[in-house]
Design a protein around this motif. Structure first.
Motif, PDB file in Angstrom:
ATOM      1  N   SER A  27      37.864  16.088  18.083  1.00 54.98           N
ATOM      2  CA  SER A  27      39.270  16.044  17.709  1.00 54.98           C
ATOM      3  C   SER A  27      39.685  17.088  16.672  1.00 54.98           C
ATOM      4  O   SER A  27      40.846  17.207  16.361  1.00 54.98           O
ATOM      5  CB  SER A  27      39.633  14.650  17.193  1.00 54.98           C
ATOM      6  OG  SER A  27      38.970  14.395  15.981  1.00 54.98           O
ATOM      7  N   ARG A  28      38.758  17.879  16.165  1.00 58.34           N
ATOM      8  CA  ARG A  28      39.088  18.862  15.136  1.00 58.34           C
ATOM      9  C   ARG A  28      39.266  20.231  15.781  1.00 58.34           C
ATOM     10  O   ARG A  28      38.395  20.722  16.477  1.00 58.34           O
ATOM     11  CB  ARG A  28      37.982  18.912  14.089  1.00 58.34           C
ATOM     12  CG  ARG A  28      38.284  19.814  12.926  1.00 58.34           C
ATOM     13  CD  ARG A  28      37.183  19.678  11.869  1.00 58.34           C
ATOM     14  NE  ARG A  28      37.468  20.504  10.720  1.00 58.34           N
ATOM     15  CZ  ARG A  28      37.047  21.759  10.574  1.00 58.34           C
ATOM     16  NH1 ARG A  28      36.318  22.319  11.515  1.00 58.34           N
ATOM     17  NH2 ARG A  28      37.347  22.450   9.503  1.00 58.34           N
ATOM     18  N   THR A  39      43.972  23.538  10.225  1.00 63.00           N
ATOM     19  CA  THR A  39      43.224  22.503  10.933  1.00 63.00           C
ATOM     20  C   THR A  39      44.161  21.457  11.514  1.00 63.00           C
ATOM     21  O   THR A  39      45.080  20.989  10.844  1.00 63.00           O
ATOM     22  CB  THR A  39      42.218  21.831   9.978  1.00 63.00           C
ATOM     23  OG1 THR A  39      41.355  22.837   9.438  1.00 63.00           O
ATOM     24  CG2 THR A  39      41.387  20.785  10.693  1.00 63.00           C
ATOM     25  N   SER A  41      44.212  17.790  14.029  1.00 61.67           N
ATOM     26  CA  SER A  41      43.534  16.693  14.697  1.00 61.67           C
ATOM     27  C   SER A  41      44.168  16.603  16.084  1.00 61.67           C
ATOM     28  O   SER A  41      45.380  16.394  16.196  1.00 61.67           O
ATOM     29  CB  SER A  41      43.751  15.398  13.917  1.00 61.67           C
ATOM     30  OG  SER A  41      43.197  14.323  14.629  1.00 61.67           O
ATOM     31  N   HIS A 144      37.407  25.301  18.644  1.00 63.28           N
ATOM     32  CA  HIS A 144      37.263  23.897  19.047  1.00 63.28           C
ATOM     33  C   HIS A 144      35.987  23.790  19.873  1.00 63.28           C
ATOM     34  O   HIS A 144      35.570  24.770  20.492  1.00 63.28           O
ATOM     35  CB  HIS A 144      38.483  23.462  19.876  1.00 63.28           C
ATOM     36  CG  HIS A 144      38.493  22.009  20.197  1.00 63.28           C
ATOM     37  ND1 HIS A 144      37.880  21.495  21.314  1.00 63.28           N
ATOM     38  CD2 HIS A 144      39.019  20.955  19.538  1.00 63.28           C
ATOM     39  CE1 HIS A 144      38.055  20.179  21.335  1.00 63.28           C
ATOM     40  NE2 HIS A 144      38.732  19.824  20.268  1.00 63.28           N
TER      41      HIS A 144
END
Length: 154
Positions: A27-28, A39, A41, A144
């Motif tokens: 999810s980051r 950044t 989420s 990612h």
């Protein structure tokens, strides 16, 4: 009996936390731009069904939240906003993890096609206006787990 109950509670807590830990890496997402790293989420969607639904019917999206569409191959894609209730920035990302183009402030309920302007493998949707606010530009790198830096079409 007391120690058995504590052990059971500990096991249940561990099981409850496992899905969160499993999702945390996925999810980051980080966008590396000229003015720093940003950044987010993100929720990843990678099936026809989840990509078709996208962010439809959602009423809000946090400033550092988004949805990453993984098309699993490099191709031209297009989006529309028919059942989307919030303004979105659509960031079109190449297989190599570079921003190809950005469509800013896609309008809720609009059925006009929003094309990728060339082959991409990923699209990141973030709150409308956020890309300009952060100074994101084509050529910025997106990092990612799903994006393999140095990948080539094949």
């Amino acid at each position: 009996m007391q120690s058995l109950l504590k052990a059971l509670q500990g096991a249940l807590l561990l099981l409850a936390l496992m899905p969160l830990a499993a999702c945390a890496d996925d999810s980051r997402l980080v966008i590396q731009s000229a003015n720093g790293d940003h950044t987010f989420s993100v929720e990843v969607v990678d099936t026809n069904e989840t990509r078709a639904k996208g962010l439809m019917f959602r009423t809000d999206l946090g400033p550092d939240s988004g949805m990453l569409f993984d098309f699993k191959e490099s191709r031209e894609v297009s989006f529309w906003m028919q059942n989307t209730l919030i303004y979105l920035d659509m960031i079109f990302i190449t297989q190599e993890g570079l921003i190809a183009n950005i469509h800013a402030n896609a309008v809720p309920h609009d059925t006009t096609s929003i094309p990728s302007d060339g082959p991409v493998m990923f699209v990141l949707e973030i709150p409308g206006g956020r890309a300009a606010e952060l100074g994101l530009k084509p050529g910025d790198r997106v990092v990612h787990d799903r994006i393999k830096v140095g990948a080539t079409a094949g």
